[in-house]
Every structure is written in structure tokens, then in C-alpha cells.
Design an enzyme around this catalytic site. Structure first.
Site, PDB file in Angstrom:
ATOM      1  N   GLY A  80       0.787  -1.222   0.000  1.00  0.00           N
ATOM      2  CA  GLY A  80       0.000   0.000   0.000  1.00  0.00           C
ATOM      3  C   GLY A  80       0.821   1.274   0.000  1.00  0.00           C
ATOM      4  O   GLY A  80       2.017   1.280  -0.257  1.00  0.00           O
ATOM      5  N   GLU A  81       0.143   2.382   0.315  1.00  0.00           N
ATOM      6  CA  GLU A  81       0.761   3.703   0.163  1.00  0.00           C
ATOM      7  C   GLU A  81       1.839   3.994   1.197  1.00  0.00           C
ATOM      8  O   GLU A  81       2.607   4.950   1.049  1.00  0.00           O
ATOM      9  CB  GLU A  81      -0.316   4.793   0.220  1.00  0.00           C
ATOM     10  CG  GLU A  81      -1.092   4.834   1.529  1.00  0.00           C
ATOM     11  CD  GLU A  81      -2.193   5.887   1.496  1.00  0.00           C
ATOM     12  OE1 GLU A  81      -1.953   6.964   0.944  1.00  0.00           O
ATOM     13  OE2 GLU A  81      -3.290   5.612   2.020  1.00  0.00           O
ATOM     14  N   LYS A  82       1.947   3.188   2.262  1.00  0.00           N
ATOM     15  CA  LYS A  82       2.965   3.427   3.278  1.00  0.00           C
ATOM     16  C   LYS A  82       4.307   2.778   2.929  1.00  0.00           C
ATOM     17  O   LYS A  82       5.291   2.967   3.634  1.00  0.00           O
ATOM     18  CB  LYS A  82       2.474   2.922   4.633  1.00  0.00           C
ATOM     19  CG  LYS A  82       1.282   3.711   5.178  1.00  0.00           C
ATOM     20  CD  LYS A  82       0.875   3.247   6.564  1.00  0.00           C
ATOM     21  CE  LYS A  82      -0.302   4.071   7.078  1.00  0.00           C
ATOM     22  NZ  LYS A  82      -0.733   3.632   8.423  1.00  0.00           N
ATOM     23  N   PRO A  84       7.886   2.213   1.092  1.00  0.00           N
ATOM     24  CA  PRO A  84       8.853   3.223   0.628  1.00  0.00           C
ATOM     25  C   PRO A  84       8.820   3.427  -0.879  1.00  0.00           C
ATOM     26  O   PRO A  84       9.038   4.529  -1.360  1.00  0.00           O
ATOM     27  CB  PRO A  84      10.198   2.655   1.087  1.00  0.00           C
ATOM     28  CG  PRO A  84       9.948   1.195   1.304  1.00  0.00           C
ATOM     29  CD  PRO A  84       8.539   1.086   1.758  1.00  0.00           C
ATOM     30  N   ASN A  85       8.532   2.365  -1.621  1.00  0.00           N
ATOM     31  CA  ASN A  85       8.442   2.458  -3.076  1.00  0.00           C
ATOM     32  C   ASN A  85       7.072   1.923  -3.489  1.00  0.00           C
ATOM     33  O   ASN A  85       6.783   0.748  -3.302  1.00  0.00           O
ATOM     34  CB  ASN A  85       9.548   1.643  -3.749  1.00  0.00           C
ATOM     35  CG  ASN A  85      10.927   2.001  -3.203  1.00  0.00           C
ATOM     36  OD1 ASN A  85      11.260   3.164  -3.089  1.00  0.00           O
ATOM     37  ND2 ASN A  85      11.709   0.993  -2.847  1.00  0.00           N
ATOM     38  N   VAL A  86       6.237   2.803  -4.029  1.00  0.00           N
ATOM     39  CA  VAL A  86       4.844   2.453  -4.292  1.00  0.00           C
ATOM     40  C   VAL A  86       4.641   2.187  -5.786  1.00  0.00           C
ATOM     41  O   VAL A  86       5.162   2.911  -6.634  1.00  0.00           O
ATOM     42  CB  VAL A  86       3.902   3.586  -3.830  1.00  0.00           C
ATOM     43  CG1 VAL A  86       2.449   3.196  -4.022  1.00  0.00           C
ATOM     44  CG2 VAL A  86       4.166   3.916  -2.362  1.00  0.00           C
ATOM     45  N   ASP A 195      16.332 -10.287  -4.619  1.00  0.00           N
ATOM     46  CA  ASP A 195      15.161 -10.616  -3.808  1.00  0.00           C
ATOM     47  C   ASP A 195      14.078 -11.325  -4.617  1.00  0.00           C
ATOM     48  O   ASP A 195      12.926 -10.903  -4.650  1.00  0.00           O
ATOM     49  CB  ASP A 195      14.592  -9.343  -3.169  1.00  0.00           C
ATOM     50  CG  ASP A 195      13.794  -9.645  -1.901  1.00  0.00           C
ATOM     51  OD1 ASP A 195      13.885 -10.781  -1.428  1.00  0.00           O
ATOM     52  OD2 ASP A 195      13.081  -8.748  -1.414  1.00  0.00           O
TER      53      ASP A 195
END
Length: 509
Positions: A80-82, A84-86, A195
């Protein structure tokens, strides 16, 4: 059934096999690709690249417009929007659907390094990748643009499935396609993937798995190659902090465990189960009866080889492809059927709404919108204070009611006027009002305004099929026929998804 082969042989499932080994087509016959002349590499690359647009640089304004101002409704990131990379979904002016990854402002301080990495990864073009289409590097902004994959991640389908667990045949297909993606990247000089996990595997509109190209680029500031739990990271990375090609194979082994178990099992625990021959504990109970002991044993064997602590004991991607290819099942069945995903090809005919849009029958569409009413506004959040409810609500509702009355009487100019006053008040948000005003604009020869309203309706309600249907009409009115057909296809797809959801809810009720 005879098979033709150049560099890659493709069977009905979309699975491809390198010509340097035996390949099996969907009839079960085998052929030796070594006896077939391999075409010139330059020609081969051109054929692949021609399927996609060339890598390009976007302006920040273009990507802001494509994502409707980076609207929260367009966020597709797992976190979601929290985060670091959206990651946002969006649509370019030519109706191409895209995914946009917007990095934290401190993630890539070196603009030159970011551009070099993006341009390099952007040269890759393959059916097994969610290809990188472009980037943006303006001031502190760093954004990547890829093909949009509408059918969620492997993590969603394995760990958090809704309608049905992933079938064994599809899990094997995912493993093969992923191995092919890694082999392609290696062949193009991109052997390192950062990753690799179930969130990096995405499903396209046909239900085929694709490897995200985001993992081919590493965050340059913190230098981390793994953001997941340390229990899943390769042992050499824990020792040295460096990723190497063999580390990617280790991560592939963890993905094989995910596919086998339907859970995210730490490799050390899985290896203990394998050592003690406790394979029942390792196998997803949802797969009972779907595969033979030999197939299960072979996948376990491959996973354990990938997870060896000694780098030299891990197989390479060519070995993985050769081992996984003979295990493939139901190769004639399309991936979307195996996944139970609604697909445009399953629509034997367009719905009445789709047919009306295809004919550009605006009067018929007006009747359909009238019959739908405002039921699709349910669930749209409207935060109104108590004061607004008591003092102003009746006036606002009267504006909408006047617009609805004019719309029903086909007085479209009067409807535009009332709906515009309703929108200007701004205290209530209604995708239906925007859809109705969009049609009024079309009927009164104002296609630009109609397209704007149809886009706004989609911002408010991203999965509402009415919005792309109206966009197709507005685009056609502006002479953008190819784009109109794409929007019509989007509308049909979303309508099919909505019908499938309604059917599922009715059955569960």
C-alpha cells in the site's frame, strides 16, 4: 502432429523450450532441435523486440496524468501507500495499461546510475518478463514504467487465494516459465536478480506468469539485495553481503518450496523435512490426487539441489529448464483456464452494453445507464459533516435529481448543467454522475469533455466496467479507433470479472 521450431518452440500453454535439448509439444511427440537450422541472432532479436515498444523516457507530468495524480485508488503494491516504493497502475494516452513504480526520494541519489541501470534493463524484451517500458528521472523523482499485469502476484494465488487454490499443472508451469525468464536474463548479461520471491512473479491478462523486471535493478543507496526475512536469504549473502548468480538459484529453490507447499516455509525447516522423508508435511493438502509421487519427488529433488549451501552444487538455469520441461501437465489448457481467471476469449459475444458501444448506439447506452441507476455508487466513500447533512444535503440532492430528470427526458444540455452544478459543490462523489454527464457530452458532440468525465469515473471506481466503455466511445468520436478498441476490450474484461464475482457471491450466499 508436426512441430516447427526456430530458436524457441512454443506449445499450446505458451511454454517454450531451448533448441539445444529435446522439446515436447502438446501432442507429446519429441523432436531434436539440433537438426533444425537456428536463424540469425540479429533477426531473432528483432522479432522479439518488435512485439513491444522501445524503451523511452517519460516526463513526470505524463506519469502523473497516467496514474490520475498517483491516486490512492490506483495503488497495486502489496504494502500500500505506506511502502517506501509504491507501485501504481495507470493508462497512457494511447490506452496502453502500465505499472509505475515510484521510488522513495532518497532511493536513487545518483541520477546517472539510475538512468544507466534503467536503460540497460529496458533493452530486455521477452514473453517471460513484465518488460520495462521506460523511466522518469526529474529532479528528485525516480520512476520505472513496466507492462501492467492485471492478475495479481504468485504470493496472492498461493498464500491468499479466494476462489480456488492453484492447480498442480499451473504450479509446474510457473516454475518452468520462471526458469526460462532467468535463463533469458542470463543470456543478455543480467544474471543477478535481487530478492526473487513470490511477490516478484506476476500474472498477465492471459494468466501466464511473468517475472518482474523491478528485481533486476538494485536500490543503489542501501545496497540491499534482499528485503525478505533473513531465514530465506542465501547463506553466502548472510556471510558476505554480496549477491551472485548462484544466489538467484537458491531463491528459485525457495520458490519451488512455495509452489509445492502453498506456504512460505524457511529453507532450513524444509531441508529437515526432506532429510527425514516427511514429504507429506511439505506438500500442500489442496494438491491431493493431482500429481504422482514421482513428480512430487522430482520437484523436491530440484528444490533441495537449489538450496545446497555449496554454490558449486547448485544447478544452473539451463539444467532447471531441462528438468522441469518433462514434468509439464495439461499443456494444451490455457493458463487462464487453469487459474480460473475471466478472459476476454471466453466471451462468446459482447454484453448488451458492449454491443451498444461497439455499434456506437448512444441512445441504447442512455437506456442502459438509466436502467443501472446508482447501484454502482454503493461503496463510494462520501465524508460529510453532520452540518452538511442537515443544511445542505437536500439542495445537493436536488441538483442531482434535476440532472437525472433531464437525463431521462433526453434533455442532455439541461442534464449537463445540473450535473455540473452538482460536481462543483464537491461534497459528494458519484461515478454514475460522471458517467451520465460523459454520455451527455458525447450526444452533444463534446468528445474531449466526455473522455475526461469517463476517466474521472474510473478514478473514483477503478473496477467499474462502465468507465472504459464510455472511454471507448469518446476515443472513437475523436478518431482514435485503435485506442477505442482497447478501451472496449478493457470494459468487456471488467464486466466479465464483475459477473464472475456476482455469481460467486450468489453461490456462497
Amino acid at each position: 502432429m508436426g512441430c516447427q521450431c526456430s530458436r524457441l518452440a512454443t506449445c499450446c500453454s505458451g511454454s517454450r523450450f531451448q533448441c539445444s535439448r529435446l522439446a515436447t509439444c502438446c501432442s507429446g511427440s519429441q523432436f531434436k532441435a539440433a537438426v533444425i537450422e537456428v536463424p540469425d541472432v540479429g533477426k531473432e532479436e528483432n522479432t522479439e523486440v518488435d512485439l513491444w515498444p522501445a524503451f523511452r523516457e517519460f516526463t513526470f507530468e505524463q506519469l502523473r496524468n497516467a496514474t490520475s495524480g498517483f491516486a490512492v485508488e490506483n495503488i497495486v503494491s502489496e504494502h500500500g501507500e505506506k511502502a517506501p516504493n509504491v507501485v501504481y497502475k495507470g493508462k497512457l494516452e494511447n490506452q496502453t495499461r502500465i505499472a509505475v513504480k515510484r521510488f522513495n526520494r532518497t532511493a536513487w541519489p545518483d541520477a546517472r546510475q539510475f538512468m544507466e541501470e534503467a536503460r540497460s534493463v529496458g533493452q530486455l524484451r521477452d514473453l517471460r518478463l513484465a518488460n520495462l517500458l521506460g523511466c522518469c528521472c526529474e529532479e528528485d523523482e525516480r520512476l520505472l514504467v513496466t507492462e501492467y499485469m492485471p492478475n495479481e502476484t504468485l504470493a496472492k494465488h498461493l498464500f491468499h487465494w479466494d476462489a480456488q487454490p492453484m492447480k498442480w499443472a499451473m504450479r509446474l508451469r510457473v516454475a518452468l516459465h520462471l526458469a526460462e525468464a532467468l535463463e533469458y536474463c542470463i543470456s543478455k548479461g543480467r544474471a543477478l536478480y535481487h530478492d526473487l520471491n513470490a511477490y516478484r512473479v506476476l500474472f498477465d491478462e492471459d494468466g501466464n506468469p511473468r517475472l518482474s523486471t523491478f528485481g533486476l535493478m538494485k536500490n543503489s543507496r542501501d545496497g540491499k539485495s534482499y528485503s525478505t526475512n533473513l531465514a530465506f536469504t542465501p547463506p553466502e549473502y548472510l556471510r558476505t553481503g554480496r549477491i551472485m548468480p548462484e544466489s538467484v538459484i537458491y531463491s528459485f529453490g525457495t520458490l519451488l518450496l512455495d509452489l509445492l507447499s502453498g506456504k512460505h516455509i524457511p529453507p532450513s525447516h524444509a531441508l529437515d523435512l526432506i532429510k527425514n522423508r516427511n514429504l507429506e508435511m511439505l506438500t500442500d493438502s489442496c494438491l491431493e490426487g493431482q500429481f504422482s509421487n514421482n513428480d512430487g519427488t522430482e520437484l523436491v529433488r530440484l528444490a533441495s539441489r537449489c538450496l545446497q549451501s555449496e554454490l558449486r552444487e547448485r544447478p544452473n538455469s539451463k539444467f532447471l529448464i531441462a528438468a522441469l520441461a518433462p514434468l509439464q501437465k495439461e499443456t494444451a489448457v490455457p493458463s487462464h483456464d487453469l487459474m480460473g481467471i475471466p478472459h476476454i476469449s471466453s466471451l462468446s459475444h459482447l454484453s448488451p452494453f458492449g454491443e451498444a458501444c461497439s455499434r456506437r448506439d448512444l441512445r441504447a447506452i442512455q437506456e442502459i445507464l438509466e436502467s443501472i441507476g446508482y447501484k454502482d455508487d454503493e461503496g463510494v466513500t462520501n465524508e460529510l459533516s453532520f452540518q452538511m447533512w442537515t443544511d445542505d444535503m437536500q439542495e445537493i440532492l436536488n441538483l442531482k435529481k434535476k440532472g437525472d430528470t433531464a437525463f431521462k427526458k433526453k434533455d442532455f444540455k439541461a442534464a449537463i448543467e445540473s450535473y455540473t452544478q452538482f460536481v462543483k459543490v464537491g461534497t459528494m462523489v458519484s461515478p454514475t454522475v460522471y458517467a451520465r454527464r460523459s454520455l451527455c457530452f458525447l450526444i452533444t458532440d463534446m468528445p474531449h469533455e466526455a473522455l475526461s468525465d469517463a476517466m474521472q469515473a474510473q478514478i473514483i471506481s477503478p473496477l467499474w466496467y462502465v468507465a472504459p466503455y464510455l472511454q471507448s466511445l469518446a476515443l472513437a468520436a475523436r478518431g482514435m479507433e485503435n485506442e477505442a478498441q482497447l478501451a472496449l476490450k478493457d470494459g468487456s474484461y471488467l464486466e466479465a470479472q464483475a459477473e464472475a464475482k456476482d455469481k460467486k457471491n450468489a453461490n456462497s450466499g
